[in-house]
Design an enzyme around this catalytic site. Sequence first.
Site, short mmCIF file in Angstrom:
data_model
loop_
_atom_site.label_atom_id
_atom_site.label_comp_id
_atom_site.label_asym_id
_atom_site.label_seq_id
_atom_site.Cartn_x
_atom_site.Cartn_y
_atom_site.Cartn_z
N CYS A 123 -73.53 49.23 31.72
CA CYS A 123 -72.32 49.93 31.27
C CYS A 123 -72.28 49.91 29.74
O CYS A 123 -73.19 50.39 29.10
CB CYS A 123 -71.08 49.32 31.92
SG CYS A 123 -71.08 49.38 33.72
N ASP B 201 -71.22 59.66 37.36
CA ASP B 201 -70.75 58.86 36.23
C ASP B 201 -70.08 59.77 35.21
O ASP B 201 -70.75 60.43 34.41
CB ASP B 201 -71.91 58.10 35.60
CG ASP B 201 -71.46 57.07 34.57
OD1 ASP B 201 -70.28 57.09 34.18
OD2 ASP B 201 -72.30 56.24 34.17
N HIS C 180 -71.09 54.85 38.42
CA HIS C 180 -71.02 53.98 37.25
C HIS C 180 -70.71 52.55 37.72
O HIS C 180 -69.74 52.32 38.43
CB HIS C 180 -69.92 54.47 36.31
CG HIS C 180 -69.81 53.69 35.05
ND1 HIS C 180 -70.70 53.82 34.01
CD2 HIS C 180 -68.91 52.74 34.65
CE1 HIS C 180 -70.36 53.02 33.02
NE2 HIS C 180 -69.27 52.34 33.40
#
Length: 251
Positions: A134, A189, A221
């Site tokens: 991330c 995402d 994500h």
Amino acid sequence: MTAVQGITVDIPTEDGVADAYLVHPGDERPRPAVLFYQDAFGLRPHLQSMADRLAEAGYTVLLPNVFYRNGRVPVFDLPEFIDPAANPNTWQQIMPVMKALTPELAMRDAGAYLRFLADSPLVADGPVATTGYCMGARLALLTAGTCPDRVAAVAGFHGGQLATEEPDSPHLVAGRVTAEVYFGHADQDASLPPEQIQRLEEALTAAGVRHRCEVYEGAHHGYTQADTPAYDQEAYERHWTALLDLLERTF
């Protein structure tokens, strides 16, 4: 499977002291190092288990609390299973802390983390690898561009905002990267839309960076994070294959 030893260490920085998780094979021989960057939820048991798995493969792994300016771990009051959709207060805690960690501050810290690894008897001589998840994927790439002589490999997984139109976008360091780069994007995402994937690919190619960017179909994500609803077992294991292959080529 290699037995590993993990401890909490304190790393002096220009702005204070960063607490971190350091894990290494139990024989205490010097090993290639991996600087492991957290996601937004912070240093916690799931990330420590991932660092342990890397150490089991033969690496010394440093997982710093990049939010140390806001306190030692745990920085946030989060449940064992983190579901922001069920608790709207989650992002209210995290977003101000994330925004306060500017690229400038993060890279000042990266220098401290790399110095710590260079001085550690548990780390073999030579450059290190970085991996991140991330927001950590951004930090991994920025570190490679900021300290190209110290970073030989970069991996990033379900990274967001990697190639924006902002002047401090991570993809703009591509021209300074000498490491081999791998990204495993999530195709579900919103933080990395197709135009950013293309912009990142074009920047790495134009800079002559040896790289591979893959889109994990159906993955969301956060797909590596087993303590969140985004977790995807198939994508998680695919990420391990890609990461360990990169490290084996590097070291």
